[in-house]
Design a protein around this motif. Sequence first.
Motif, mmCIF file in Angstrom:
data_model
loop_
_atom_site.group_PDB
_atom_site.id
_atom_site.type_symbol
_atom_site.label_atom_id
_atom_site.label_comp_id
_atom_site.label_asym_id
_atom_site.label_seq_id
_atom_site.Cartn_x
_atom_site.Cartn_y
_atom_site.Cartn_z
ATOM 1 N N LEU A 123 -5.374 -10.068 18.709
ATOM 2 C CA LEU A 123 -4.924 -8.679 18.799
ATOM 3 C C LEU A 123 -5.093 -7.973 17.454
ATOM 4 N N LEU A 124 -4.685 -8.619 16.380
ATOM 5 C CA LEU A 124 -4.791 -8.016 15.050
ATOM 6 C C LEU A 124 -6.248 -7.815 14.642
ATOM 7 N N LEU A 125 -7.052 -8.860 14.747
ATOM 8 C CA LEU A 125 -8.454 -8.759 14.320
ATOM 9 C C LEU A 125 -9.257 -7.834 15.226
ATOM 10 N N GLY A 126 -8.970 -7.874 16.529
ATOM 11 C CA GLY A 126 -9.632 -6.942 17.443
ATOM 12 C C GLY A 126 -9.250 -5.510 17.148
ATOM 13 N N GLY A 127 -7.970 -5.277 16.870
ATOM 14 C CA GLY A 127 -7.512 -3.938 16.507
ATOM 15 C C GLY A 127 -8.156 -3.450 15.221
ATOM 16 N N LEU A 128 -8.322 -4.360 14.265
ATOM 17 C CA LEU A 128 -9.006 -3.989 13.015
ATOM 18 C C LEU A 128 -10.459 -3.626 13.276
ATOM 19 N N SER A 129 -11.105 -4.338 14.188
ATOM 20 C CA SER A 129 -12.501 -4.030 14.527
ATOM 21 C C SER A 129 -12.615 -2.658 15.180
ATOM 22 N N VAL A 130 -11.744 -2.389 16.154
ATOM 23 C CA VAL A 130 -11.763 -1.082 16.811
ATOM 24 C C VAL A 130 -11.466 0.016 15.788
ATOM 25 N N SER A 131 -10.500 -0.226 14.898
ATOM 26 C CA SER A 131 -10.152 0.800 13.911
ATOM 27 C C SER A 131 -11.293 1.035 12.927
ATOM 28 N N THR A 183 0.809 -1.222 0.000
ATOM 29 C CA THR A 183 0.000 0.000 0.000
ATOM 30 C C THR A 183 0.840 1.268 0.000
ATOM 31 N N GLY A 184 2.148 1.122 -0.104
ATOM 32 C CA GLY A 184 3.020 2.287 -0.147
ATOM 33 C C GLY A 184 3.039 3.064 1.158
ATOM 34 N N GLY A 185 2.836 2.371 2.267
ATOM 35 C CA GLY A 185 2.900 3.006 3.567
ATOM 36 C C GLY A 185 1.561 3.466 4.110
ATOM 37 N N ALA A 186 0.454 3.172 3.410
ATOM 38 C CA ALA A 186 -0.869 3.547 3.939
ATOM 39 C C ALA A 186 -1.108 2.854 5.273
ATOM 40 N N VAL A 187 -0.620 1.645 5.383
ATOM 41 C CA VAL A 187 -0.586 0.936 6.665
ATOM 42 C C VAL A 187 0.846 1.093 7.163
ATOM 43 N N GLY A 188 0.996 1.617 8.357
ATOM 44 C CA GLY A 188 2.331 1.914 8.869
ATOM 45 C C GLY A 188 3.168 0.672 9.120
ATOM 46 N N CYS A 191 -5.593 1.538 18.477
ATOM 47 C CA CYS A 191 -6.759 0.666 18.292
ATOM 48 C C CYS A 191 -6.507 -0.720 18.887
ATOM 49 N N MET A 192 -5.255 -1.152 18.902
ATOM 50 C CA MET A 192 -4.928 -2.460 19.481
ATOM 51 C C MET A 192 -4.828 -2.401 21.005
ATOM 52 N N TRP A 193 -4.669 -1.207 21.575
ATOM 53 C CA TRP A 193 -4.457 -1.089 23.007
ATOM 54 C C TRP A 193 -5.578 -1.711 23.852
ATOM 55 N N PRO A 194 -6.865 -1.404 23.580
ATOM 56 C CA PRO A 194 -7.894 -2.024 24.436
ATOM 57 C C PRO A 194 -7.942 -3.542 24.289
ATOM 58 N N ILE A 195 -7.637 -4.052 23.121
ATOM 59 C CA ILE A 195 -7.618 -5.503 22.914
ATOM 60 C C ILE A 195 -6.434 -6.096 23.665
ATOM 61 N N THR A 206 -5.773 10.110 9.196
ATOM 62 C CA THR A 206 -4.981 8.925 9.529
ATOM 63 C C THR A 206 -5.502 8.321 10.822
ATOM 64 N N LEU A 207 -5.191 7.064 11.010
ATOM 65 C CA LEU A 207 -5.692 6.329 12.157
ATOM 66 C C LEU A 207 -4.529 5.653 12.871
ATOM 67 N N PRO A 208 -4.344 5.913 14.149
ATOM 68 C CA PRO A 208 -3.244 5.283 14.898
ATOM 69 C C PRO A 208 -3.612 3.839 15.273
ATOM 70 N N PHE A 209 -3.089 2.869 14.540
ATOM 71 C CA PHE A 209 -3.514 1.480 14.708
ATOM 72 C C PHE A 209 -3.082 0.892 16.049
ATOM 73 N N LEU A 210 -1.927 1.262 16.563
ATOM 74 C CA LEU A 210 -1.522 0.737 17.872
ATOM 75 C C LEU A 210 -2.481 1.197 18.959
#
Length: 142
Positions: free
Chosen positions: A90-98, A63-68, A126-130, A120-124
């Motif tokens: 963790l990954l799927l839960g973070g994707l759900s929160v995001s 994605t050329g860095g769209a996902v960090g 989004c993973m924090w609550p999971i 932009t969306l800070p994915f980490l």
Amino acid sequence: MRWFWFLCLTIGAVSDLRERTVSCRVLAVCGGVGMVYALITGPVGHIRGLAAGMGLLLVSRVTGGAVGMGDGWFLLASAWYLTGEEIWLLLLGGLSVSWFWSAGIILRGNWIGKNTANATLPFLACMWPIGAWILMAKEGLP
């Protein structure tokens, strides 16, 4: 050791929220300590989780860095602390929160008439609550 991992996740999430980047030092320390932990506990149980991090790094490249890249590197480091199932959770839960977070950004932008195309969306973050949920479930905390 899982508490140390959660501290790294917290530092990374705050950094991701503020600066939209994750410190290489945090990633290196988290990964290095995690490797030692995995060697002590047996690395075989952790290897399946590496695929999630490598997959996210591949998505970042495509994605050329769209996902960090920091998100993928953090998942790779996390694989040394968590089981394969926990990494995928963790990954799927973070994707759900995001997903919910990004839907909120779009809806708010439409409500106030703001263009959200470059948001932009800070994915980490989004993973924090999971991550907190995984840690509490493993530690037997309510």
